[in-house]
Design a protein around this motif. Structure first.
Motif, PDB file in Angstrom:
ATOM      1  N   GLU A   1       0.935  -1.213   0.312  1.00 48.89           N
ATOM      2  CA  GLU A   1       0.028  -0.177  -0.085  1.00 48.89           C
ATOM      3  C   GLU A   1       0.820   1.104   0.003  1.00 48.89           C
ATOM      4  O   GLU A   1       0.805   2.249  -0.693  1.00 48.89           O
ATOM      5  CB  GLU A   1      -0.959  -0.111   1.151  1.00 48.89           C
ATOM      6  CG  GLU A   1      -2.036  -1.095   1.170  1.00 48.89           C
ATOM      7  CD  GLU A   1      -2.810  -1.484   2.368  1.00 48.89           C
ATOM      8  OE1 GLU A   1      -3.644  -2.090   2.550  1.00 48.89           O
ATOM      9  OE2 GLU A   1      -2.342  -0.861   3.504  1.00 48.89           O
TER      10      GLU A   1
ATOM     11  N   THR B   1      -2.668  -5.391  -4.608  1.00 52.82           N
ATOM     12  CA  THR B   1      -2.731  -4.939  -3.164  1.00 52.82           C
ATOM     13  C   THR B   1      -4.099  -5.593  -2.511  1.00 52.82           C
ATOM     14  O   THR B   1      -4.203  -5.642  -1.073  1.00 52.82           O
ATOM     15  CB  THR B   1      -2.471  -3.311  -3.189  1.00 52.82           C
ATOM     16  OG1 THR B   1      -1.307  -3.115  -3.478  1.00 52.82           O
ATOM     17  CG2 THR B   1      -2.407  -2.925  -1.427  1.00 52.82           C
TER      18      THR B   1
ATOM     19  N   THR C   1       3.439  -6.564  -6.646  1.00 53.70           N
ATOM     20  CA  THR C   1       2.968  -5.193  -6.473  1.00 53.70           C
ATOM     21  C   THR C   1       4.138  -4.191  -6.522  1.00 53.70           C
ATOM     22  O   THR C   1       4.261  -3.195  -7.204  1.00 53.70           O
ATOM     23  CB  THR C   1       2.006  -5.022  -5.258  1.00 53.70           C
ATOM     24  OG1 THR C   1       0.795  -5.628  -5.511  1.00 53.70           O
ATOM     25  CG2 THR C   1       1.794  -3.478  -5.369  1.00 53.70           C
TER      26      THR C   1
END
Length: 392
Positions: A248, A288, A334
């Protein structure tokens, strides 16, 4: 009566220390351990008390709270989040010991505990207990802990074989080796510790198999929801927040910079205007979200079964292992997408993205979180085979 902070309050506290953690992150990288001010801040926010029984001033926080607090800390620094979250596992293990042993451990400044699950030492029976000799590696948080949970091999009663035991040892009885020279999670202080003829009273030693199965020697803790679980499920739930938070954080950081920088040798003055960027951030955002799903699934399973006191099936225990593996894999995917799209400037050490890339890479190499191992274990169980490991 103690006013125990709830999930919202603890996450709020974790977010409040983010500026302090970010400020000290470069120092922690250079010095390979947490800064004293960061340790003090974590102590003051109650992070180290989250898996301590309430009767010792702890919060008995649930697994979902652990995941969210770790994710909040990871937004500021992965090493800080990892050190905090990994401490919850041996802290929980202390609660498996007899109550008077817990009193001894938790009476020391709230009893900051580090530990391991690797049996890389020997425990020889002696009068009143065991003499332990050996060395343990990757002991995150050892420089700022008061106790270590160690694993050693003790002889069976007939002396024909050995079995793993868990022991609690004050850090003052161990020698800390300054050997944490790593590329990822550098600030975690994951040094090696050494025991040289350390005496451990029998009351501070338990069979590892009992702890793995969640068989508590504590009278007071047996009915507490957070102790109605096997060890590896607890470890998985404690570990999912850091990689999720790092993923994140990478997305947030990328989007902040993408509106201010162009793509070199193209006519894109702003990276956010490029279609390739749209594809990259969409992929990163969805991965995510998937990571958060797997982390929350394990946390909710742990909390739900703990509240009801239900038995754990082998499939559920294996699924916890595969969920944390999936979180790590998705977080790495990610961060890889975003890191590679961050441009040449991102290789400089003052750009947090490079630290995030290295930290996520290190997490994916952890023996209990390595994706392929977790996938294989879960696949074996789904196929009706027995696990080929004790750690499930």
């Amino acid at each position: 009566m103690q006013n125990t902070p709830d999930r919202e309050e603890l996450v709020k506290r974790a977010r409040a220390v983010q500026p302090l953690v970010r400020r000290h992150a470069p120092w922690q990288e250079e010095n390979r351990r947490l800064h004293d001010e960061v340790v003090e801040a974590l102590d003051e926010t109650g992070v180290f008390r989250m898996r301590v029984p309430a009767r010792y001033g702890g919060y008995e926080s649930d697994a979902l709270t652990m995941a969210e607090v770790a994710a909040a800390l990871a937004h500021a620094d992965g090493a800080t989040a990892w050190t905090a979250s990994v401490s919850w596992i041996p802290t929980w293990m202390v609660g498996m010991f007899p109550d008077h042993v817990q009193e001894e451990v938790f009476s020391t400044h709230g009893g900051r505990v580090c530990g391991t699950l690797s049996p890389s030492a020997m425990a020889e029976p002696t009068e009143g207990g065991f003499t332990v000799n050996g060395r343990w590696g990757f002991i995150s948080g050892a420089p700022n802990s008061h106790w270590q949970e160690v694993i050693a091999l003790a002889p069976t009663p007939d002396g024909a074989d050995r079995y793993p035991v868990v022991a609690l040892v004050p850090m003052s009885d161990l020698r800390i080796m300054d050997d944490w020279h790593a590329v990822g999670l550098r600030g975690s202080g994951s040094v090696s510790t050494v025991a040289e003829n350390v005496f451990v009273p029998a009351e501070r030693v338990l069979p590892l198999m009992s702890v793995l199965k969640g068989e508590s020697a504590s009278e007071a803790n047996r009915e507490l929801p957070m102790y109605r679980a096997p060890l590896l499920a607890v470890a998985a739930a404690a570990s999912v927040g850091t990689p999720t938070g790092l993923a994140e954080a990478a997305l947030e950081l990328f989007l902040e910079r993408a509106g201010e920088r162009g793509i070199t040798y193209t006519d894109y003055a702003r990276q956010v205007d490029a279609p390739i960027t749209h594809l990259q951030v969409a992929e990163a955002s969805l991965k995510t979200d998937q990571a958060r799903f797997h982390g929350e699934r394990t946390a909710r399973l742990l909390d739900g079964k703990g509240a009801l006191g239900e038995e754990w099936s082998l499939r559920e225990r294996a699924r916890c292992r595969v969920d944390v593996a999936a979180v790590c894999k998705l977080a790495k995917e990610t961060v890889t997408v975003l890191g590679e799209a961050s441009g040449g400037r991102s290789v400089y050490t003052d750009v947090p993205m490079q630290r995030i890339v290295r930290d996520v890479g290190a997490l994916n190499l952890h023996a209990l979180m390595y994706p392929e191992t977790g996938f294989e274990l879960y696949g074996r169980v789904l196929c009706g085979l027995e696990p080929n490991t004790l750690y499930v």
